[in-house]
Design an enzyme around this catalytic site. Structure first.
Site, PDB file in Angstrom:
ATOM      1  N   ASP A 180      15.325  -3.425 -17.529  1.00 18.46           N
ATOM      2  CA  ASP A 180      14.510  -4.681 -17.409  1.00 18.46           C
ATOM      3  C   ASP A 180      15.198  -5.934 -17.968  1.00 18.46           C
ATOM      4  OD1 ASP A 180      12.413  -6.589 -16.794  1.00 18.46           O
ATOM      5  OD2 ASP A 180      10.989  -4.869 -16.440  1.00 18.46           O
ATOM      6  N   LYS A 215       8.336  -1.249   7.928  1.00 17.67           N
ATOM      7  CA  LYS A 215       7.365  -0.707   7.274  1.00 17.67           C
ATOM      8  C   LYS A 215       6.178  -0.150   8.073  1.00 17.67           C
ATOM      9  CE  LYS A 215       6.946  -2.597   3.214  1.00 17.67           C
ATOM     10  NZ  LYS A 215       6.496  -3.203   2.022  1.00 17.67           N
ATOM     11  N   LYS A 259       5.940 -12.087   6.489  1.00 17.36           N
ATOM     12  CA  LYS A 259       5.826 -12.554   5.074  1.00 17.36           C
ATOM     13  C   LYS A 259       5.931 -13.912   4.622  1.00 17.36           C
ATOM     14  CE  LYS A 259       7.053  -9.844   1.237  1.00 17.36           C
ATOM     15  NZ  LYS A 259       6.966  -8.107   1.296  1.00 17.36           N
ATOM     16  N   ASP A 265       2.628 -10.033  -3.582  1.00 18.40           N
ATOM     17  CA  ASP A 265       3.707  -9.748  -3.623  1.00 18.40           C
ATOM     18  C   ASP A 265       4.412 -10.137  -5.029  1.00 18.40           C
ATOM     19  OD1 ASP A 265       5.930  -8.258  -1.640  1.00 18.40           O
ATOM     20  OD2 ASP A 265       7.065 -10.084  -2.605  1.00 18.40           O
TER      21      ASP A 265
HETATM   22  N1  PHE Z   1       3.651  -7.013  -0.849  1.00 16.43           N
HETATM   23  C1  PHE Z   1       3.300  -5.560  -0.283  1.00 16.43           C
HETATM   24  C2  PHE Z   1       4.187  -5.208   0.591  1.00 16.43           C
HETATM   25  O1  PHE Z   1       5.191  -5.933   1.125  1.00 16.43           O
HETATM   26  C3  PHE Z   1       1.586  -5.506  -0.098  1.00 16.43           C
HETATM   27  C4  PHE Z   1       1.360  -6.286   1.025  1.00 16.43           C
HETATM   28  C5  PHE Z   1       1.239  -5.687   2.316  1.00 16.43           C
HETATM   29  C6  PHE Z   1       0.854  -7.280   1.029  1.00 16.43           C
HETATM   30  C7  PHE Z   1       0.818  -6.241   3.595  1.00 16.43           C
HETATM   31  C8  PHE Z   1       0.074  -7.897   2.318  1.00 16.43           C
HETATM   32  C9  PHE Z   1       0.129  -7.246   3.440  1.00 16.43           C
HETATM   33  O2  PHE Z   1       4.060  -4.066   1.154  1.00 16.43           O
END
Ligand code: PHE
Length: 362
Positions: free
Chosen positions: A204, A66, A78, A115
């Site tokens: 949903d 990303k 994550k 998230d």
């Molecule tokens: N959870 C979201 C994502 O995966 C936003 C996020 C990005 C949270 C970066 C923290 C850090 O994109």
């Protein structure tokens, strides 16, 4: 589990068992090649502890790509908090605080944020001991708040680009868009789509959400079991990952896919399955970068909403056009094209054009 960790292509996994709640916590750091790892904290219950670990691994890799595609100087990470199916709500705050202490202890290894299953209010609790490595606290606590609406804005722009590719016209007016999941991202996306004149359908599993969007807003409801056979122009997965697979791809009746969920493809081969069916897939990690941009740009650069929104729209549109061109010219899937762009960035290292981005600046 040993095999999973041994064979993973990421850098490290931190594991914590939270005795008071019985929750398992996994912090997965996939890559710090482009900068400090950033990624949200997901809280949900899983069928097994191993599933939770797998999710953390996959999601953190998703973050690496990303950030790599648009050249943001961050690495992929994550966290997953795998809670028991019936977590006593009274224990939740304590769990989040202990998790925040862990984030503080690993000092900057993971810069986290909201998230699926966590909110800005949760981030406030995590930040008590995890600051400054927590994005997306409530605005009252000085944070940038929820990231869902910004993610949705990116998804909306992606849908427009997909429409342009498919129909030669960016406008979504009159297009049938089926949104799966009406949470923070899907719910905001529905607002943007309706405003732009799209014919929105939704699906949903949550009764209350169904009542709201179907009965109060009058949108067409597609029950989950009919989701994959429902005829639409664009399918927009905005719920959990791994939902497109060998079983349902042959049944899809859409022309394009662009959604906010992470890891939409069950296996990498599903990209080829979609290509063979002539369905244009906008790769998830390119489409859903808006949330991360919102949190990071607001909190490290102090950009205002208007500037961030403009940058999200521009970034998503530019990268999608670029990768659709690569896919077309090279005869590869759009997913493979996205990975190719990301790998090229990972090979050359962090972009020199954004040295101002540094965590904890504000
Ligand atoms: N959870 C979201 C994502 O995966 C936003 C996020 C990005 C949270 C970066 C923290 C850090 O994109």
């Amino acid at each position: 589990m040993e095999k999973l960790i041994r064979e993973w292509d990421g850098e490290e996994i931190i594991t914590r068992y939270d005795h008071p709640t019985g929750a398992w916590i996994f912090i997965a750091i996939h890559s710090t090649r482009l900068g400090p790892a950033a990624g949200g904290t997901r809280m949900k219950s899983y069928a097994s502890v191993e599933d939770a670990l797998k999710d953390a691994m996959r999601l953190s890799a998703g973050m690496t790509y990303k950030f790599a595609v648009p050249g943001m100087p961050f690495g992929g990470g994550k966290a997953v908090i795998a809670v028991p199916a019936k977590l006593d709500p009274a224990l939740r705050a304590g769990l989040l605080r202990r998790y925040g202490r862990l984030i503080g202890q690993v000092g900057g290894l993971l810069n986290t944020g909201p998230d699926l299953g966590t909110t800005p209010a949760d981030m406030d609790l995590i930040a008590e001991h995890g600051s400054p490595h927590v994005f997306g606290r409530t605005p009252a606590a000085g944070g940038a708040g929820a990231s869902g609406p910004a993610t949705a804005l990116g998804v909306f722009n992606a849908i427009e680009v997909v429409c342009e590719e498919l129909f030669g016209d960016t406008s979504v007016a009159g297009r049938r868009v089926l949104v799966q999941g009406t949470g923070s991202v899907g719910g905001s996306l529905i607002g943007l789509l309706t405003q732009a004149g799209a014919r929105v359908m939704f699906s949903d599993v949550d009764e209350e959400k169904v009542r709201h969007f179907r009965d109060e807003l009058g949108l067409a409801y597609i029950p989950p079991e009919q989701l994959f056979g429902a005829s639409c122009d664009i399918l927009s997965p905005c719920a959990l990952g791994g939902i497109l697979n060998a079983d349902n791809i042959p049944r899809l009746k859409c022309e394009g896919i662009a959604g906010g969920a992470n890891n939409q493809l069950d296996t990498p081969e599903d990209a080829e399955r979609l290509r063979q069916r002539g369905i244009l897939y906008a790769p998830d990690f390119v489409v859903n970068v808006g949330g991360a941009m919102h949190l990071i740009y607001a909190e490290t650069l102090g950009w205002d909403d208007a500037r961030i929104e403009q940058d999200i729209a521009m970034t998503v549109r530019r990268t999608l056009h670029q990768l659709f061109d690569v896919a077309r010219n090279e005869g590869i899937t759009t997913d493979a094209a996205a990975y190719r762009i990301a790998e090229a960035r990972l090979a050359t290292g962090p972009a020199a054009d954004r040295p101002e981005l540094a965590i904890g600046r504000n």
